[in-house]
Structures are given as structure tokens and as C-alpha cells.
Design a protein around this motif. Sequence first.
Motif, PDB file in Angstrom:
ATOM      1  N   UNK A 191       0.835  -1.203   0.000  1.00 56.18           N
ATOM      2  CA  UNK A 191       0.000   0.000   0.000  1.00 56.18           C
ATOM      3  C   UNK A 191       0.869   1.252   0.000  1.00 56.18           C
ATOM      4  N   UNK A 192       1.897   1.237   0.828  1.00 54.86           N
ATOM      5  CA  UNK A 192       2.742   2.422   0.976  1.00 54.86           C
ATOM      6  C   UNK A 192       3.728   2.604  -0.173  1.00 54.86           C
ATOM      7  N   UNK A 193       3.771   1.655  -1.092  1.00 53.90           N
ATOM      8  CA  UNK A 193       4.591   1.860  -2.288  1.00 53.90           C
ATOM      9  C   UNK A 193       4.060   3.027  -3.111  1.00 53.90           C
ATOM     10  N   UNK A 194       2.840   3.448  -2.820  1.00 52.94           N
ATOM     11  CA  UNK A 194       2.279   4.623  -3.489  1.00 52.94           C
ATOM     12  C   UNK A 194       3.208   5.831  -3.355  1.00 52.94           C
ATOM     13  N   UNK A 212       8.742  11.770   1.042  1.00 49.98           N
ATOM     14  CA  UNK A 212       8.286  12.609   2.160  1.00 49.98           C
ATOM     15  C   UNK A 212       7.407  13.768   1.698  1.00 49.98           C
ATOM     16  N   UNK A 213       7.466  14.087   0.405  1.00 51.26           N
ATOM     17  CA  UNK A 213       6.710  15.219  -0.131  1.00 51.26           C
ATOM     18  C   UNK A 213       5.372  14.819  -0.733  1.00 51.26           C
ATOM     19  N   UNK A 214       4.986  13.539  -0.615  1.00 55.34           N
ATOM     20  CA  UNK A 214       3.774  13.029  -1.243  1.00 55.34           C
ATOM     21  C   UNK A 214       2.724  12.697  -0.185  1.00 55.34           C
ATOM     22  N   UNK A 239      -7.612   1.349   1.409  1.00 51.40           N
ATOM     23  CA  UNK A 239      -6.296   0.777   1.109  1.00 51.40           C
ATOM     24  C   UNK A 239      -6.265   0.075  -0.244  1.00 51.40           C
ATOM     25  N   UNK A 240      -7.385  -0.536  -0.636  1.00 54.70           N
ATOM     26  CA  UNK A 240      -7.437  -1.190  -1.944  1.00 54.70           C
ATOM     27  C   UNK A 240      -7.208  -0.178  -3.063  1.00 54.70           C
ATOM     28  N   UNK A 241      -7.786   1.006  -2.928  1.00 53.02           N
ATOM     29  CA  UNK A 241      -7.624   2.053  -3.924  1.00 53.02           C
ATOM     30  C   UNK A 241      -6.193   2.574  -3.939  1.00 53.02           C
ATOM     31  N   UNK A 242      -5.609   2.753  -2.754  1.00 54.97           N
ATOM     32  CA  UNK A 242      -4.238   3.247  -2.685  1.00 54.97           C
ATOM     33  C   UNK A 242      -3.264   2.222  -3.273  1.00 54.97           C
ATOM     34  N   UNK A 243      -3.479   0.954  -2.993  1.00 56.61           N
ATOM     35  CA  UNK A 243      -2.641  -0.094  -3.562  1.00 56.61           C
ATOM     36  C   UNK A 243      -2.771  -0.112  -5.078  1.00 56.61           C
ATOM     37  N   UNK A 282       0.848   3.690 -10.953  1.00 53.67           N
ATOM     38  CA  UNK A 282       2.069   4.491 -11.044  1.00 53.67           C
ATOM     39  C   UNK A 282       3.238   3.639 -11.526  1.00 53.67           C
ATOM     40  N   UNK A 283       3.352   2.426 -10.990  1.00 47.35           N
ATOM     41  CA  UNK A 283       4.426   1.531 -11.425  1.00 47.35           C
ATOM     42  C   UNK A 283       4.243   1.133 -12.886  1.00 47.35           C
ATOM     43  N   UNK A 284       2.992   0.973 -13.307  1.00 49.31           N
ATOM     44  CA  UNK A 284       2.716   0.660 -14.709  1.00 49.31           C
ATOM     45  C   UNK A 284       3.209   1.801 -15.602  1.00 49.31           C
ATOM     46  N   UNK A 285       2.944   3.025 -15.198  1.00 48.92           N
ATOM     47  CA  UNK A 285       3.410   4.173 -15.965  1.00 48.92           C
ATOM     48  C   UNK A 285       4.936   4.218 -16.004  1.00 48.92           C
ATOM     49  N   UNK A 286       5.577   3.968 -14.859  1.00 47.60           N
ATOM     50  CA  UNK A 286       7.034   4.013 -14.795  1.00 47.60           C
ATOM     51  C   UNK A 286       7.681   2.946 -15.672  1.00 47.60           C
TER      52      UNK A 286
END
Length: 379
Positions: free
Chosen positions: A43-46, A59-61, A253-257, A263-267
Motif C-alpha cells: 500500500x505504501x509503495x504509493x 516525504x513530499x507526497x 487501502x485497496x484504492x491506494x494499492x 504508477x508503477x505501470x506508468x514508470x
Amino acid sequence: MIHFNNAGASLPPQSVVDAQIEYLREEALVGGYRLAQVRAEEINDFYPAAAEVLGAHARNIAWVGSATEAFNRAVSSIPWKPGDIILTTRADYVSNQLACLQLQERYGVQLERLPDSQSGYDPQALEDRLAKGPLPRLISITHVPTNRGIAQDIMAAGKLARRYGIWYLVDACQSLGQLPLDVAEIGCDFLCATTRKYLRGPRGGGLLYASDRALEAGLTPMGLDLQSASWTSPSHYKPSEDAKRYETFERSPATQLAAALALRHLLAQDRPAIYTRIQSLAKKLWVALDEHPHTRMVDPLESLGSGLVLTYFPNLDLHPDKLIDELFDRGLNVKYSSVGSDQYYFKERGIEWAMRASVHYFNTEEEVEKVVGLFPYLV
């Protein structure tokens, strides 16, 4: 179905959909608090994922429920005084305009809007305005407006905001995922965005970037809770030291995950190629729609700077909802924008509403070619 409503809500990758559904099913078995604890790392990989996309630090997100929530929490953290000036543009998003009007009504803040050029606000007019004074407390610019196909010059405003020491907020709601964004190059203090548009994430999620300058100045939003601050004594509290001071505890949390996965898909993609492809498809679509006998284009081709292409039908008596429904039945998913969210550009040109088609990198040239063929009943 041809999905040309990516500026509303794009289509998520299957991996994002599967992960969100799987999480919800597991949550129903073990309970929300327990599962969030067990899968906290995912979840926190966001935070690092969003930071990498924006050229920032984790820290800025901050995680928020929407771009509008991010905008409101950012502007609420500025200690407004009567007479303070918010300098914005005539193309800024309607919800942002409403928030600024409310600040004007409640705190005596003055709201100024910059004059337009063909591609949004005029950077030279901004420079002249700041040199003349008085200086605004905040510059607020929507990168890609909802009712236009332009991309406003957020870089020029950032340079000027830094030169004069003015707080600077960028609404990247419709540009995250389709245009390059680097907060260090932009020079913004805040950037807000959603997960459901060009990022290809789920609805109900968003992000706020808060600069070190904003954090070190002690800017703190209204509405703190146990996520964003600590209760240190009966009469004292301490805000979080990082951008989590802009968050609230309750979330999905499901939405954040799922947002982290988007985001990882975009990267994982060739992002410069994404940006180039969206621009190419949008221009092809503009040319195709412009050739129809009953269409008029909202923006000239040379000012097109995003994947949004807007057209209207001045000589036809059409109801927008009926048009959108009929096109959907014919296999085209688009949206419309109205004068209710644009009191300047649309109103001055007598445009009541315009069909908005917004392309993404997964769309095809063949889909663009088919679009005009769905309009024969308009002739």
C-alpha cells in the motif's frame, strides 16, 4: 467500444483491476485494519512510486481522495489575511475557481485572473503583473483545463514564482500520465492530481505534492486528524513533519494499492513515447473532426497541447446528453463540457457545450478514423 473519455476516467490496466478486487475480497475475510497492517508495504509503495513519477521524494507526497481534495487542503494551509491576492487563470478548473471564490467571500481574499493568450494564460502578462505589484500570496494554474485542449505554461509561472517568493500551486489533474511532470523543474510548492484519468488508476484516489519549502514554513491544512498530527498534550498538537500532514486517516487501502500499481505501470513504459503518441493521436482526431460539415473546433490546431479535442455543433439543435448516449450506442465513449464550467472562453464565444474526446496511448489510428463515420445522422 472506442474509449475517448480518458480525460474523465481512463481504462485501468487489468493488473490494477485484479489487484483492487483481490484486496477487497481478502479484506472481507480478515478485516480492514488487519489486512492494511499485513500489506502495508504494498500500500505504501504509493509514496515512492508517485515521487519517482514527479521527480520528488516520498516525504513530499500525500494520499488524498481526489485532486479537488488535494487543492482544497493545499490552499487551506496558507494563513490568509484580508487583502491577500490569489492570481489564477481564466482557464482554471471550475472547482478551483469555486474554492478561490469561497476564500474571497470568507476571508476577504482578492481573486485576480490573468488575461488569455491562444494557449491559456499569457506568461508575459504574468511577468508584467508581478513586476507592477502588489504581489499575490498564491499563483494557481491548472496545467490542462477541462474545457480546452491546451496545456498552460506551468514552467514560466514557476520561474516567476521562485523569483518573487510566491506560493505556487499546479493542478495536474489531467496532465499526470500524459505530459511530463518534474516538480523541481516546474518549481511549484504544491501539485495536485487524481488517479482516475491519464494515470489509469482507480476512482476515489489522488495525490498532493508539498515542497520542502512549504513543509519547513509550517504550512498546515485545516482538518487535522490522528493521521496528520499527534496530540502531544491536552492543549497541544504536532503536525506530521512530512506531507502526511495533508492526509486524513480514513481511506480505501485497496484504492491506494491500485494507485501504486498504476504508477508503477506508468514508470515501466517509455514515457516520452507516451507523450508523443497522445499528441499525435489528438492532432489526427482534430483534423478528422474538423472535416465534418457540422462541427466547429474549440481550439485551433496550433494551440493543441494535450490529448483533449473539443468540438461543437453551432448549427444543429442537439441535446448534449442525447448526443453522448447515441454515440455510446454506436460504440464511442466521449463526454461533453459546458459553459457551466467555463465562464470565459466558452461564454465569450457563445459555446453552450462541446463534445470532448480525449485520447490515450492505447487508442489507435484506426479508432480515430472511425469516429467521423459515427456522425452521419448529424448531416
